[in-house]
Write an enzyme that holds these catalytic residues in place. Structure first.
Site, short mmCIF file in Angstrom:
data_model
loop_
_atom_site.label_atom_id
_atom_site.label_comp_id
_atom_site.label_asym_id
_atom_site.label_seq_id
_atom_site.Cartn_x
_atom_site.Cartn_y
_atom_site.Cartn_z
N GLU A 61 -18.74 -10.25 0.40
CA GLU A 61 -19.14 -11.15 1.71
C GLU A 61 -20.26 -11.21 1.42
O GLU A 61 -21.22 -12.06 1.95
CB GLU A 61 -18.82 -10.46 2.72
CG GLU A 61 -16.95 -10.07 3.48
CD GLU A 61 -17.03 -9.17 4.08
OE1 GLU A 61 -15.65 -9.37 4.54
OE2 GLU A 61 -17.13 -8.01 4.60
N ASP B 65 26.87 7.25 -24.98
CA ASP B 65 25.11 6.95 -24.38
C ASP B 65 24.19 5.96 -24.95
O ASP B 65 23.60 6.13 -24.40
CB ASP B 65 24.37 8.70 -23.37
CG ASP B 65 24.77 9.77 -24.39
OD1 ASP B 65 22.65 9.65 -24.51
OD2 ASP B 65 25.20 9.87 -25.62
N ASP C 266 31.17 10.77 -27.59
CA ASP C 266 29.90 11.21 -28.11
C ASP C 266 29.30 12.93 -27.51
O ASP C 266 30.65 13.06 -26.61
CB ASP C 266 28.74 10.66 -27.81
CG ASP C 266 27.65 11.03 -28.14
OD1 ASP C 266 27.67 11.47 -29.31
OD2 ASP C 266 26.46 11.06 -27.03
N TYR C 267 28.94 13.33 -28.05
CA TYR C 267 28.60 15.15 -27.19
C TYR C 267 27.27 15.24 -26.93
O TYR C 267 27.44 15.33 -25.70
CB TYR C 267 27.99 16.09 -28.39
CG TYR C 267 28.43 17.16 -28.14
CD1 TYR C 267 29.44 17.90 -27.36
CD2 TYR C 267 27.04 18.25 -28.06
CE1 TYR C 267 29.11 18.89 -27.07
CE2 TYR C 267 26.88 19.45 -27.05
CZ TYR C 267 27.57 20.04 -26.49
OH TYR C 267 27.89 21.69 -25.51
N ASP C 268 25.81 15.01 -27.33
CA ASP C 268 24.78 15.42 -26.26
C ASP C 268 24.99 13.88 -25.22
O ASP C 268 24.56 12.63 -25.45
CB ASP C 268 23.63 15.00 -27.23
CG ASP C 268 23.95 16.22 -27.56
OD1 ASP C 268 22.89 17.32 -27.52
OD2 ASP C 268 23.73 15.98 -29.43
N LYS D 46 -16.65 6.72 -0.02
CA LYS D 46 -17.77 5.83 0.09
C LYS D 46 -18.88 5.61 -0.86
O LYS D 46 -19.80 4.82 -1.16
CB LYS D 46 -17.45 5.07 1.56
CG LYS D 46 -16.50 4.65 1.27
CD LYS D 46 -15.63 3.62 1.02
CE LYS D 46 -14.76 3.14 1.79
NZ LYS D 46 -14.23 2.03 0.93
N ASP E 91 1.00 -1.29 -0.04
CA ASP E 91 -0.10 0.12 -0.18
C ASP E 91 0.22 1.40 0.04
O ASP E 91 2.12 1.84 -0.16
CB ASP E 91 -0.61 0.06 1.20
CG ASP E 91 -2.53 0.81 0.12
OD1 ASP E 91 -2.38 0.66 -0.19
OD2 ASP E 91 -2.71 0.46 1.39
#
Length: 984
Positions: free
Chosen positions: A498, A800, A614-616, A399, A262
């Site tokens: 129930e 990346d 690499d760059y980005d 409810k 929960d």
């Protein structure tokens, strides 16, 4: 913890003493990394709930007023007398209980700090009562005891004395806490957590009930504050979750299953994953989960989602709740997802639907208890000749009690012939947090209906705002003609289940709100929209006039479902799904964290170094718009220092066009550039760009532009980036789900209309699609640079995303080729042509011819040496080098030993590392030979270079890289230290 617990954490660092590779605390704004999951053949189950299953009461206390309430005991009359409302009573308190006297011999000596009797006794007796509510949860967990040893962890809750008065946790001595722990463990292996009362209140009443509970039930906050209370409540929520995580770690044994329940403990999976990266962690949310449009209103939305994604499996009551969660992960946090789960840190967090049931055998036994039948007769006698509609709800806004009363009033108004024939018996149990406004509204509605449609001898609505005992409850459900549930938002309403069990003889129909968690499972119920009062009134009338055959058919269907989907079935199904998902978990073996001490040593020894970036996403973080990814000052400083070292050859190999690279990095001297994924090159020290695709036919662009334009017009937030030799369609700013869907459609369109007839390929990047000539990629640039610099002794390559895997593949592929050349005598002419294509010196006049040669050689090489993606086999240490090289470079062992998928289960075990020395037969021999050759033979033609391929991201990212760092900032710091612009 045992050493088994420590091992997954150690994978993050090859040099635990170094600050760069030391284990860090991952903030909630990031995802924690997961290692290979370890599960025993018969694991223990650690079940974690907000509160333990028992309410604990301290008995036989000397002078509770003097010991626990010294301030109130000083004034007379502060304890309420008989019949007076309780003061500071436990919320679950009903009436004072009488306890049997404890023998004198069981009493402890007076507290040593209080000889006057004002202290607490050193030994205390506790009475453990089953806590109200959550009976289905506890029944399901107990049913697993035959198969799994179960440990229950939870907050001890409010402690009370025998008169029901709350005992502050701070007033308990350590001996009393120890006594309670021992008693709970002996009773049912329950581990209580003692929380500071203020922290517990801030966690539960403050954040859970004031923030999360309303949000999960689609109720937005309407109070404006300065944020200080919210910050304190959030801090308490984080603190309490951390206490739970620490308690779990203390109890955890390697191979256990952790099951968290929960919304009170949403951060525990993330916190637990950091300390137990190899644990099997699952979460079940018993409450509803809102849509992304509601959830995104939560200020701590990113932290909550990341907290949950520390789990391996997350369960919900209904499919819609699971779908909402997956949508939130995609839309709010931007994670990739499928209908079955979320891609987090390179592994899939499975998301499933597991509707909870009830303990049908227990309900059947209790409804036939001796005390139920007399109460049934009394109710029938009281309402003789009347049709009875029963409702039983907690008095909460969600409810739907107010909607139920208004619909019943509409029923009496629309069907006058039913006035005087039908009564509504509504029982509302008090909530944990009282709502006076709602109580007043309900009382006003009841009075209005009774005043309008009642008489001296008839009352249409009987409202009882109180707790009723179990026998009365089952008697009421058994005599009812209709069960009416009109929740406007509910997790799993067990009253409906129930009611079905209690109607085995009467077969009364069930009217159920379509917004309850059980609505999707109970097809035999009569569904209503609680906001449609006229619709509910019509269904009530139809239910009262159902034939016996229809009632029996509906009830048989419902009864069969309840018996087949019990709480026991729910628990076993959840655990079996978790076991299955963990056993077939789709993940890579963790890529080791960059060993800075080792790479620094090799860097300093090398006389010639080749550095490729690499760059980005590598030298700068990913930005939503391409133009925002400007270089940072400290990155420029480190890059400039590296380029100024005459031993270094530094290249930026990017997908960016020439103009952007020149504007942002062009001022750095001796820096080489490759633009548009290898289409253009500019040598260090030169200002001239060379187009490697100059002789290629670029007419394919017209067809691709037409397709990209079609999808751009239909995907809000997407756009086309035009480059000289490629085209890119970006959808990073589009709706995540719709953008991904459109990208797949666009990719299919391109494959059918363009790829089949033109020499181009599609690159699937991060929120983009790029189309480029087939022979152009970053890997070809790496091969050319290795050929241009045969004297290189040290190679570092960092990237990346998927396009950078071409570079890693080039390093691994050339190494494999040279190994074969070292082992075998005589190679085919086609293999020789590959080598000559790679090592041929750079010459601008031969660009077109070289490009074609590379294309032909690469095709031949891929046919001859094609191998599936190599999974990293973690080899800690192999003594095959000289005495001064006892630390084997993971690049060699990982890239060239044995693909993980080729090892038998007996060799790979649970996915943990398998030293080469432990391999047997020909497998060990070939693995050892490959590792030896890899250590002695290198990626360039001179046979000296040692490759360091580094991916930016998490350890479980599927990659051919040998190492990983978690962010561009970490890589830049590494470069700064190597260049001398940063310090350790």
């Amino acid at each position: 913890m045992s050493s088994d617990h420590q091992q997954p954490t150690a994978l993050h660092s090859s040099s635990s003493t170094h600050s760069l590779s030391a284990h860090r605390v991952v903030p909630l704004t990031e995802l924690a990394e997961t290692s290979q999951i370890i599960l025993n053949t018969k694991p223990r189950l650690i079940n974690v709930t907000h509160q333990i299953p028992y309410a604990c009461t301290l008995v036989d206390r000397p002078s509770p007023a003097a010991t626990l309430y010294p301030s109130t005991a000083a004034s007379a009359g502060t304890h309420p007398g008989p019949g007076s409302p309780p003061i500071n009573r436990r919320s679950s308190y009903i009436a004072p209980r009488q306890f049997a006297a404890v023998p004198a011999s069981s009493h402890g000596q007076p507290h040593p700090e209080s000889s006057t009797g004002a202290g607490l006794p050193t030994t205390t007796e506790y009475v453990l009562d089953q806590r109200r509510g959550h009976s289905a949860l506890y029944s399901g967990i107990k049913s697993l005891a035959d198969d799994l040893e179960t440990v229950q962890i939870g907050w001890v809750g409010e402690l009370a004395d025998q008169d029901g008065y709350v005992v502050p946790c701070k007033n308990l001595t350590e001996s009393q806490k120890t006594g309670l722990k021992q008693q709970l463990w002996k009773k049912e292996k329950v581990v209580p957590i003692f929380l500071d009362d203020c922290r517990a209140a801030g966690h539960y009443e403050g954040y859970c009930k004031s923030v999360l509970w309303p949000l999960f039930h689609y109720i937005l906050w309407d109070e404006a504050t300065d944020g200080r209370i919210e910050k304190k409540n959030w801090d308490d929520y984080v603190f309490v979750n951390q206490q739970f995580a620490d308690a779990i770690v203390e109890q955890y044994q390697t191979g256990d299953i952790v099951w968290i329940h929960d919304y009170h403990l949403l951060l525990v999976p993330h916190m637990l994953r950091q300390k137990l990266p190899g644990a099997a962690i699952s979460v079940f949310i018993h409450a509803p989960f809102p849509s992304s449009e509601i959830f995104r209103c939560l200020p701590k939305r990113v932290e909550i989602l990341n907290g949950l994604l520390g789990a391996n499996q997350i369960g919900f009551q209904t499919y819609s709740y699971a779908r909402h969660f997956i949508s939130c992960c995609t839309r709010v946090n931007g994670y990739e997802s499928t209908p079955r789960g979320v891609d987090a840190m390179g592994s899939t967090v499975w998301v499933g639907t597991f509707p909870i049931g009830i303990d049908a055998e227990r309900v059947e036994r209790q409804r036939k208890a001796p005390g139920v039948l007399p109460k049934m007769d009394a109710i029938r006698k009281t309402y003789k000749g009347k049709r009875i509609i029963v409702g039983r709800d907690k008095l909460d806004l969600v409810k739907g009690v107010q909607q139920k009363l208004q619909a019943f009033e509409k029923f009496l108004n629309d069907y006058p012939d039913m006035q005087g024939e039908v009564v509504l018996i509504q029982v509302t149990s008090p909530p944990l947090v009282e709502n006076p406004k709602l109580e007043a509204k309900i009382a006003e509605l009841v009075a209005h209906i009774n005043g309008t449609y009642g008489s001296l001898n008839f009352t249409p609505v009987h409202h009882y705002h109180q707790h009723i005992d179990r026998d009365e409850y089952y008697a009421l459900l058994s005599v009812a003609d209709i069960g009416l549930i009109t929740s406007v938002r509910d997790g799993m309403n067990t009253t409906s289940l129930e009611y079905i069990m209690c109607q085995s003889e009467n077969h009364g129909p069930l009217i159920l709100s379509e917004f309850t968690g059980t609505a999707g499972s109970l097809g035999g119920a009569m569904m209503v929209n609680p906001w449609d009062y006229q619709g509910v009134a019509r269904v009530i009338y139809d239910a009262l006039h159902l034939s016996e055959e229809d009632k029996l058919a509906r009830h048989s269907q419902l009864h069969k479902h309840v018996l087949g989907h019990t709480a026991q079935f729910w628990a076993k199904n959840f655990i079996s799904e978790l076991t299955l998902n963990v056993g077939t978990w789709d993940q890579s073996t963790p890529t080791p964290y960059l060993d800075f001490d080792f790479i620094s040593q090799k860097y300093k020894k090398a006389k010639k170094r080749l550095l490729l970036f690499d760059y980005d996403g590598t030298l700068t973080p990913i930005r939503k718009t391409p133009g925002a990814a400007v270089p940072q000052e400290h990155m420029l400083k480190a890059l400039s220092a590296l380029c100024s070292d005459p031993k270094n050859v530094v290249w930026v190999i990017s997908g960016r066009d020439q103009q952007v690279l020149e504007d942002w990095l062009g001022h750095i001297e001796n820096l080489g550039f490759s633009a548009e994924h290898g289409c253009f090159m500019r040598q260090p020290g030169s200002k001239k760009w060379v187009n490697l695709t100059e002789s290629l036919d670029m007419s394919w662009k017209n067809d691709v532009i037409e397709i990209f334009t079609y999808y751009s017009e239909r995907t809000q937030g997407s756009f086309i980036e035009h480059k000289r030799s490629s085209l890119t369609w970006h959808y990073r700013m589009a709706d995540p789900e719709f953008g991904a869907f459109q990208a797949k459609e666009c990719q299919n369109h391109l494959e059918n209309a363009v790829l089949s007839k033109l020499p181009v390929e599609i690159l699937v990047g991060k929120k983009n699609l790029e189309v480029r000539p087939t022979i152009v990629n970053k890997g070809e640039i790496v091969k050319r640079l290795l050929g241009q610099h045969p004297e290189t002794e040290f190679v570092m390559c960092a990237g990346d995303d998927k396009t950078d895997e071409d570079m890693f593949r080039a390093l691994a592929g050339i190494s494999n080729t040279q190994q074969n050349q070292s082992i075998q005598n005589g190679q085919s002419s086609r293999r020789t042509s590959l080598a000559s294509a790679v090592v041929e010196p750079y010459n601008s006049e031969l660009v077109a011819e070289t490009a074609a040669k590379i294309a032909r050689a690469a095709m031949v090489h891929s046919l001859e040496h094609h191998s599936p993606l190599v999974h990293h086999a973690h080899v800690q240490e192999v003594e095959i080098l000289s005495e001064d090289e006892t630390h084997l470079d993971p690049a060699f062992a990982i890239t060239n030993v044995v693909p993980a998928h080729s090892l038998s289960p007996s060799l790979t075990g649970t996915g943990t590392s398998t030293p080469v020395s432990e391999l047997s037969g020909t497998t060990a021999s070939s693995a050892l030979t490959a590792a030896t050759v890899s250590a002695l033979s290198t990626t360039n033609c001179a046979g000296k270079a040692q490759p360091f391929s580094i991916t930016i991201g998490h350890a479980l990212k599927k990659t051919l890289a040998n190492w990983h760092v978690t962010s561009p900032e970490e890589l830049i710091r590494v470069l700064g230290i190597l260049a001398g612009t940063d310090q350790l």
